[in-house]
Scaffold this active site. Structure first.
Site, PDB file in Angstrom:
ATOM      1  N   GLY A   1       0.812  -1.211   0.050  1.00 36.98           N
ATOM      2  CA  GLY A   1       0.120  -0.077   0.141  1.00 36.98           C
ATOM      3  C   GLY A   1       0.741   1.358   0.061  1.00 36.98           C
TER       4      GLY A   1
ATOM      5  N   GLY B   1      -0.558   4.230   0.702  1.00 34.86           N
ATOM      6  CA  GLY B   1      -1.205   5.435   0.974  1.00 34.86           C
ATOM      7  C   GLY B   1      -0.291   6.291   2.039  1.00 34.86           C
ATOM      8  CG  PHE B   2      -1.592   9.715   3.779  1.00 38.31           C
ATOM      9  CD1 PHE B   2      -0.740  10.673   3.596  1.00 38.31           C
ATOM     10  CD2 PHE B   2      -2.860   9.738   3.544  1.00 38.31           C
ATOM     11  CE1 PHE B   2      -1.421  12.099   2.729  1.00 38.31           C
ATOM     12  CE2 PHE B   2      -3.642  11.092   3.005  1.00 38.31           C
ATOM     13  CZ  PHE B   2      -2.593  12.055   2.684  1.00 38.31           C
ATOM     14  N   GLY B   3       0.047   5.705   5.309  1.00 40.39           N
ATOM     15  CA  GLY B   3       0.791   4.827   6.222  1.00 40.39           C
ATOM     16  C   GLY B   3       1.958   4.157   5.423  1.00 40.39           C
TER      17      GLY B   3
ATOM     18  CB  VAL C   1      -0.948  -8.338  -1.400  1.00 46.10           C
ATOM     19  CG1 VAL C   1      -0.525  -9.514  -0.559  1.00 46.10           C
ATOM     20  CG2 VAL C   1       0.270  -7.528  -1.728  1.00 46.10           C
TER      21      VAL C   1
ATOM     22  CD  GLU D   1     -14.212  17.893   2.889  1.00 45.41           C
ATOM     23  OE1 GLU D   1     -13.512  18.535   3.630  1.00 45.41           O
ATOM     24  OE2 GLU D   1     -14.062  16.822   2.232  1.00 45.41           O
TER      25      GLU D   1
ATOM     26  CG  ASP E   1      -8.129   3.678   6.654  1.00 44.61           C
ATOM     27  OD1 ASP E   1      -7.965   4.697   7.518  1.00 44.61           O
ATOM     28  OD2 ASP E   1      -8.630   4.272   5.598  1.00 44.61           O
TER      29      ASP E   1
ATOM     30  CB  ALA F   1      -4.600  11.535   6.370  1.00 49.19           C
ATOM     31  CD  GLN F   2      -1.550  13.904  10.959  1.00 52.12           C
ATOM     32  OE1 GLN F   2      -0.748  13.296  11.777  1.00 52.12           O
ATOM     33  NE2 GLN F   2      -1.111  14.917   9.924  1.00 52.12           N
TER      34      GLN F   2
END
Length: 472
Positions: free
Chosen positions: A14, A16-18, A82, A177, A314, A330-331
């Site tokens: 992955g 993403g952010f992590g 994966v 949003e 997540d 995200a944090q």
């Protein structure tokens, strides 16, 4: 990356952010990293709704992974999904485009994000796309702008209104949003551009089964956000459950019973679930999962009995200081990625490991409309223009790449100060590709079949693979 090198083999699933922040934190570590991701880009998901509503281009929120990591020499980037993890032999099995392969690891970091959850009603996806990938955003862009074009052709007022009714399911940050931006399109950006319809007569309806907009922001900000949406012309329907979705409308149930809302364009922004990989990983390791499919992890984000496997963002279920599971934001992913990298470096340095992951909540942000947002940062609660300024600063800081920041500011100026939308181009392929691909089957398998290497694929043989880089 051979055994002879004696370097630690770290496989990251992955981008993403992590995953990305874990990799960057390991840039000077004596490790060889293999990054496996289902797309060739890193996705800044908080701004996907702006891609869907014509403010930003997909390239501004999804920079190429290879470009982002071009100066980090210890990373091998590979495209693929994966499929399985052999925890005994420490091997991951991967399905790439038309090819399958395996990768060995000493340490495994799994940060495959989340997928859209329809709460067991996956058939809703055909008529109400989610907002978890670039494909989703481009499809929604085509549907949203296409709805105004088709409405302009109608001679039946009821048919025109059906095309001009937009229903957003889910009153969290994404749904709020998106509803706000569709309202701005209809009431501010598009009026005067059509001869046969008035875009200002469009209905934008925000639906949620819970009783508050942005319920995690607190009562005051939540109530203020609802008032702002209603000023924009958004119809907010809370305590309203969606019970049916089809091509021409949506069925909802509230205190007054069951109702139908005629609408061609629906968006699903309610609920997330861990990807199928989480269940496979849990089964292979004996770990438990929650109702959303997230894996229960140890306090240091590793799996029980498997200190070599980290599950981040997540995909993990880990209680915070308040005893509640950490949110899928995200944090959490960023900080857990850095924590995993720190644990790996400590292990390589012969230091004690197993330190618990401590999440520092930097607050929550959501935009309502141009120059209006809400921000909850510790004990500080902001709304209106001050919160919008904070929102701009934070999102610019986390956008990857100087070029992306510059072009995002230019497009925001066009959209928020002026009345234009820089990215209104939409195609039929974007609008209908999801269904076409499913009916066509796996294109790589089909090409191999046509060359005589494999039997022809059937519709059932076309797996729907979720991109591994999705983030909220």
């Amino acid at each position: 990356m051979t055994q002879a090198s004696h370097r630690q083999r770290v496989v990251v699933v992955g981008a993403g952010f992590g995953g990305l922040f874990a990799i960057k934190a390991l840039r000077k570590a004596p490790v060889d990293i293999t990054l496996i991701n289902g797309t060739a880009y890193h996705l800044f998901q908080p701004l996907l709704y702006q891609v869907a509503t014509g403010i930003l281009s997909e390239g501004e929120v999804a920079p190429p992974i290879r470009e982002v990591l071009r100066r980090q020499q210890n990373v091998d980037v590979r495209l693929g999904w994966v499929q399985d993890v052999d925890v005994e032999n420490k091997v991951v099995s991967v399905a790439g485009p038309g090819i399958e392969y395996t990768v060995e690891y000493d340490t495994l970091i799994v940060a495959a994000g989340a997928s859209q959850s329809y709460f067991g009603n996956d058939k809703f996806a055909d008529h109400a796309p989610g907002m978890k990938s670039i494909d989703d955003a481009l499809e929604l862009r085509a549907r949203i702008f296409g709805a105004f074009e088709v409405a302009d052709l109608q001679t039946d007022p009821e048919a025109a209104q059906r095309w001009l009714t937009f229903v957003v399911v889910g009153a969290g940050p994404t749904g709020t949003e998106l509803a706000g931006q569709i309202a701005e399109l209809a009431h501010r950006n598009l009026p005067g551009q059509y001869r046969h319809i008035d875009p200002r007569k469009a209905r934008i309806i925000l639906v949620d089964a819970i009783g508050a907009v942005l319920n995690t922001f607190g009562d005051q900000l939540s109530a203020g956000a609802q008032r702002e949406l209603e000023k924009l012309g958004v119809e907010v329907k809370l305590n309203t459950k969606v019970v049916g979705v089809d091509s021409t409308g949506i069925e909802v149930e509230d205190a007054d019973g069951r109702h139908r809302i005629p609408s061609v364009t629906k968006v699903w922004a309610a609920g997330v679930a861990a990807p199928p990989l989480a269940a496979k990983l849990a089964e292979a390791t004996g770990a438990k999962t929650d109702r959303a499919g997230r894996v229960f992890v140890e306090k240091d984000t590793t799996l029980p009995g498997h200190p070599e496997i980290f599950v981040l963002g997540d995909m993990m279920n880990l209680a915070g200081d308040d005893g509640k599971p950490l949110p899928g934001v995200a944090q959490v992913a960023i900080q857990s990625g850095r924590h995993a990298a720190d644990q790996i470096k400590r292990r390589l340095g012969g230091k004690e490991t197993g330190q618990p992951f401590k999440y520092f909540d930097k607050g929550s942000l959501a935009t309502i409309s141009r120059f209006s947002a809400v921000a909850s940062i510790g004990k500080v609660h902001l709304s209106g223009f001050p919160a919008w300024v904070v929102w701009v600063a934070v999102h610019l800081f986390y956008l990857v790449g100087f070029k992306n920041r510059v072009t995002a500011v230019l497009h925001w100026a066009v959209s928020f100060i002026g009345r234009g939308r820089s990215e209104r181009v939409a195609t039929q392929q974007q609008a209908f590709a999801r269904r076409a691909i499913r009916e066509y089957g796996d294109p790589f398998a089909r090409e191999r079949a046509e060359s005589g290497d494999l039997p022809a694929p059937t519709q059932a043989a076309a797996p729907e693979r979720e991109p591994l880089s999705v983030r909220e």
